[in-house]
Write a protein that holds these residues in place. Structure first.
Motif, PDB file in Angstrom:
ATOM      1  N   GLY A   5       0.799  -1.212   0.000  1.00 31.54           N
ATOM      2  CA  GLY A   5       0.000   0.000   0.000  1.00 31.54           C
ATOM      3  C   GLY A   5       0.833   1.263   0.000  1.00 31.54           C
ATOM      4  N   GLY A   6       2.156   1.122   0.058  1.00 30.82           N
ATOM      5  CA  GLY A   6       3.030   2.296   0.063  1.00 30.82           C
ATOM      6  C   GLY A   6       2.956   3.107  -1.213  1.00 30.82           C
ATOM      7  N   SER A   7       2.549   2.460  -2.313  1.00 30.08           N
ATOM      8  CA  SER A   7       2.479   3.165  -3.600  1.00 30.08           C
ATOM      9  C   SER A   7       1.439   4.274  -3.590  1.00 30.08           C
ATOM     10  CB  SER A   7       2.160   2.168  -4.720  1.00 30.08           C
ATOM     11  OG  SER A   7       0.938   1.493  -4.462  1.00 30.08           O
ATOM     12  N   HIS A   8       0.517   4.245  -2.629  1.00 27.04           N
ATOM     13  CA  HIS A   8      -0.495   5.301  -2.548  1.00 27.04           C
ATOM     14  C   HIS A   8       0.031   6.550  -1.859  1.00 27.04           C
ATOM     15  CE1 HIS A   8      -3.778   2.818  -4.084  1.00 27.04           C
ATOM     16  NE2 HIS A   8      -3.238   1.831  -3.408  1.00 27.04           N
ATOM     17  N   HIS A   9       1.258   6.501  -1.365  1.00 24.19           N
ATOM     18  CA  HIS A   9       1.846   7.642  -0.669  1.00 24.19           C
ATOM     19  C   HIS A   9       3.022   8.251  -1.430  1.00 24.19           C
ATOM     20  CE1 HIS A   9      -0.637   6.433   2.692  1.00 24.19           C
ATOM     21  NE2 HIS A   9      -0.064   5.253   2.727  1.00 24.19           N
ATOM     22  N   VAL A  10       3.288   7.764  -2.631  1.00 24.02           N
ATOM     23  CA  VAL A  10       4.420   8.285  -3.398  1.00 24.02           C
ATOM     24  C   VAL A  10       4.077   8.227  -4.881  1.00 24.02           C
ATOM     25  CG1 VAL A  10       5.559   6.023  -3.460  1.00 24.02           C
ATOM     26  CG2 VAL A  10       6.922   8.089  -3.782  1.00 24.02           C
ATOM     27  N   GLU A  11       4.561   9.201  -5.619  1.00 25.59           N
ATOM     28  CA  GLU A  11       4.304   9.300  -7.058  1.00 25.59           C
ATOM     29  C   GLU A  11       5.635   9.234  -7.797  1.00 25.59           C
ATOM     30  OE1 GLU A  11       2.526  12.581 -10.262  1.00 25.59           O
ATOM     31  OE2 GLU A  11       2.203  12.836  -8.106  1.00 25.59           O
ATOM     32  N   PHE A  12       5.630   8.604  -8.964  1.00 25.28           N
ATOM     33  CA  PHE A  12       6.854   8.429  -9.741  1.00 25.28           C
ATOM     34  C   PHE A  12       6.726   9.056 -11.123  1.00 25.28           C
ATOM     35  CE2 PHE A  12       9.142   5.492  -7.028  1.00 25.28           C
ATOM     36  CZ  PHE A  12       8.133   4.901  -6.275  1.00 25.28           C
ATOM     37  N   LYS A  13       7.869   9.388 -11.677  1.00 28.29           N
ATOM     38  CA  LYS A  13       7.964   9.744 -13.099  1.00 28.29           C
ATOM     39  C   LYS A  13       9.132   8.968 -13.706  1.00 28.29           C
ATOM     40  CE  LYS A  13       5.818  14.315 -13.151  1.00 28.29           C
ATOM     41  NZ  LYS A  13       4.678  13.854 -13.958  1.00 28.29           N
ATOM     42  N   SER A  14       9.087   8.791 -15.012  1.00 25.67           N
ATOM     43  CA  SER A  14      10.092   7.963 -15.667  1.00 25.67           C
ATOM     44  C   SER A  14      11.352   8.756 -15.992  1.00 25.67           C
ATOM     45  CB  SER A  14       9.526   7.354 -16.957  1.00 25.67           C
ATOM     46  OG  SER A  14       9.153   8.370 -17.865  1.00 25.67           O
ATOM     47  N   VAL A  15      12.465   8.026 -16.073  1.00 28.32           N
ATOM     48  CA  VAL A  15      13.717   8.592 -16.589  1.00 28.32           C
ATOM     49  C   VAL A  15      13.614   8.483 -18.102  1.00 28.32           C
ATOM     50  CG1 VAL A  15      16.240   8.453 -16.522  1.00 28.32           C
ATOM     51  CG2 VAL A  15      14.909   7.847 -14.498  1.00 28.32           C
ATOM     52  N   GLU A  16      12.892   9.455 -18.674  1.00 30.47           N
ATOM     53  CA  GLU A  16      12.429   9.318 -20.066  1.00 30.47           C
ATOM     54  C   GLU A  16      13.547   9.521 -21.075  1.00 30.47           C
ATOM     55  OE1 GLU A  16      13.229  13.382 -20.519  1.00 30.47           O
ATOM     56  OE2 GLU A  16      12.533  12.302 -18.761  1.00 30.47           O
ATOM     57  N   GLY A  17      14.678  10.110 -20.639  1.00 30.86           N
ATOM     58  CA  GLY A  17      15.773  10.345 -21.574  1.00 30.86           C
ATOM     59  C   GLY A  17      16.637   9.134 -21.828  1.00 30.86           C
TER      60      GLY A  17
END
Length: 546
Positions: free
Chosen positions: A140-152
């Motif tokens: 359930g920890g994923s509901h407390h943190v947001e991610f973005k990709s290393v798109e480069g």
């Protein structure tokens, strides 16, 4: 994000009730926070304290003005209780120490400096398909943190230039810097590895056991990975791509006799399998890597929230002043807090900043011969090292900068879309494992010199040519930097356990493995963070990186 500051005065310390717990943990670093969540999910009563006024400990994200104080703390420490005893236990005073040294800064921090968030564990990413993400999802920890990709994506430094890392079939054929023969050999190699991974997955073992005809022979799996790559006729540049930018080897694999950690084919393919399965796992994540918004300090906080939901009690600004032992001084039975209150427990866990003679040992007996230091660098720069890319990984293979460079240097550039710096600015993290701190810092500085140009004396940007594919571009200007050395130490002793410090790797796999072993010592018959331990959220979405 963490907020560094002074601790409370002793008179402000709260009284804790109850005074007995199954597990007492001091330090809210990632391993300690994962342990707290796992123990709470297993039904243990947990008291989790931290001497700092913020979560994260050695894994925290700090506002830039607080960095120097954290890396070079005031040597004065509050007096520890004397080693006394009463009828029930002995009191053993504890001292804290800094694992950082040789801190060297250059330039003036740009204003407003508080808008820059600094990770203590950088460079660090999460693979989209690695266990850290799975643990976040099922706990359930994923509901407390947001991610973005290393798109480069990733870039490899080779013979004075930066080249894109061809890590997929599409990338191989799009790469105009590769010769036709290199493309064919590399494509054939990845096809062979993918066939092996598919066959091993069917057999239930990606590590390589099984008898499917498509699998790589056992004798090849036990070879040094570099020897297997030579057998597959990969060129030196392509071997560097596979070894250091995809299989993530840290040490020079060419010197088989002198290599600190020689990668086997089996180990290399395990990481390639992880890398490949990470690409495309989440619909909104480009590439194999993701990064937490606001920095890696969000991860410990996420697990602390999971633990609190399960009943763990949290007290910040609360140092542990002493450990309590039984009369025979054979077992640790609790701790005396800075408030003077004694807390009894079945298991005491301290973060590695607490110096205890019995714990002052290398991080792992099997790896005691490895370098126990990491040279790290943090930079603020004016533009991206890769045109039209916000977040990108750069890899310097061993000996790519100088003959004395025995380990890879990795550089992770981050942008404002991760909320770690103002728009138009970039953060860059560098690290390399080293046996000698000054040598490691020298390598970090050489990588900085290659990637960035110094700021002119009048504060304007320099105009040195870049090392990228386009010679028309100019290097990013280095506005501020900090280079320092971090020790790798960890110890464990009977009824007192110590968690691992941030290691030299790009991901958390080894740290989580060590944490799971600690949990098995505490709860030998319990499952580690089972899925049923997660609170139910109506908006649960396992296909999103955010």
């Amino acid at each position: 994000m963490a907020e560094a500051g002074a601790g409370s005065a002793p008179d402000d310390y709260p009284s804790i009730d109850p005074t007995s717990f199954d597990v007492l943990i001091c330090g809210t670093g990632l391993p300690e926070s994962v342990l707290a969540a796992a123990c709470a999910a297993a039904g243990k009563t947990v008291l989790h304290v931290d001497p700092n006024p913020f979560y994260g400990s050695l894994y925290s994200s700090l506002p830039l003005p607080s960095l120097s104080t954290f890396l070079s703390p005031d040597p004065s420490t509050p007096p520890s209780p004397a080693s006394t005893s009463d009828d029930s236990h002995a009191v053993v005073g504890l001292d804290r120490r800094s694992i950082y040294s040789e801190v060297e800064t250059s330039g003036d921090p740009p204003e407003p400096s508080r808008r820059y968030t600094v990770d203590l564990v950088g460079p660090r990413v999460l693979y989209c398909a690695d266990e850290a993400v799975d643990i976040l999802l099922r706990s359930g920890g994923s509901h407390h943190v947001e991610f973005k990709s290393v798109e480069g994506g990733s870039l490899l430094y080779w013979e004075g230039n930066l080249y894109p890392v061809p890590d997929s079939r599409q990338a191989i054929f799009k790469d105009a810097t590769l010769k036709v023969t290199e493309k064919n050999v590399l494509f054939r190699f990845f096809k062979l590895v993918q066939a092996h991974i598919a066959a091993a997955s069917t057999a239930g073992d990606v590590a390589g056991e099984g008898d499917a005809s498509a699998k790589i022979p056992e004798e090849d799996l036990d070879l040094p990975f570099i020897e297997y790559l030579k057998k597959q006729q990969l060129s030196p540049k392509m071997r560097a791509v596979v070894l250091y930018a995809i299989a993530m080897a840290n040490y020079d694999q060419d010197g088989i006799d002198s290599c600190e950690k020689l990668l086997t084919t089996r180990e290399g393919i395990q990481t390639i399998a992880l890398y490949s399965s990470s690409i495309g796992r989440f619909a909104n994540a480009e590439g194999a890597f993701i990064y937490p918004m606001y920095g890696h300090g969000e991860l410990p906080q996420a697990f602390c929230r999971c633990a609190a939901v399960k009943g763990a009690l949290y007290v910040l600004r609360m140092p542990v002043a002493a450990a309590l032992m039984d009369e025979e001084k054979k077992n640790f039975i609790g701790a005396r807090l800075a408030s003077g209150q004694d807390i009894m427990c079945r298991q005491l866990i301290l973060d590695p900043s607490y110096k205890i003679p019995t714990l002052d040992v290398p991080c792992d007996g099997s790896d005691s011969d490895l370098p126990r230091k990491i040279a790290r660098g943090i930079c603020i720069i004016s533009k991206s090292v890769k045109l039209d890319s916000s977040n990108v990984l750069v890899v310097f293979p061993p000996k790519s900068l100088e003959e004395q460079q025995v380990a890879a240097i990795r550089v992770l550039q981050l942008s404002s879309n991760l909320a770690v710096c103002p728009p138009g600015m970039f953060m860059a993290y560098l690290s390399t494992p080293c046996a000698d701190g000054s040598t490691g810092k020298q390598c970090i500085k050489k990588a900085i010199d290659v990637l960035f140009s110094p700021q002119a004396s009048d504060g304007s940007e320099g105009h040195s040519e870049t090392t990228s594919e386009s010679s028309d571009d100019v290097k990013p200007t280095l506005i501020w930097s900090c280079v320092y050395v971090q020790e790798i130490t960890q110890g464990t002793s009977g009824s007192l356990l110590s968690c691992p410090v941030p290691d030299e790797n790009l991901d958390y796999r080894n740290i989580l493995e060590s944490t799971k072993k600690l949990f098995a010592d505490i709860c030998p018959n319990e499952e580690f963070l089972p899925k049923k331990s997660a609170p139910v959220h109506a908006d649960d979405d396992s296909d999103s990186a955010e």
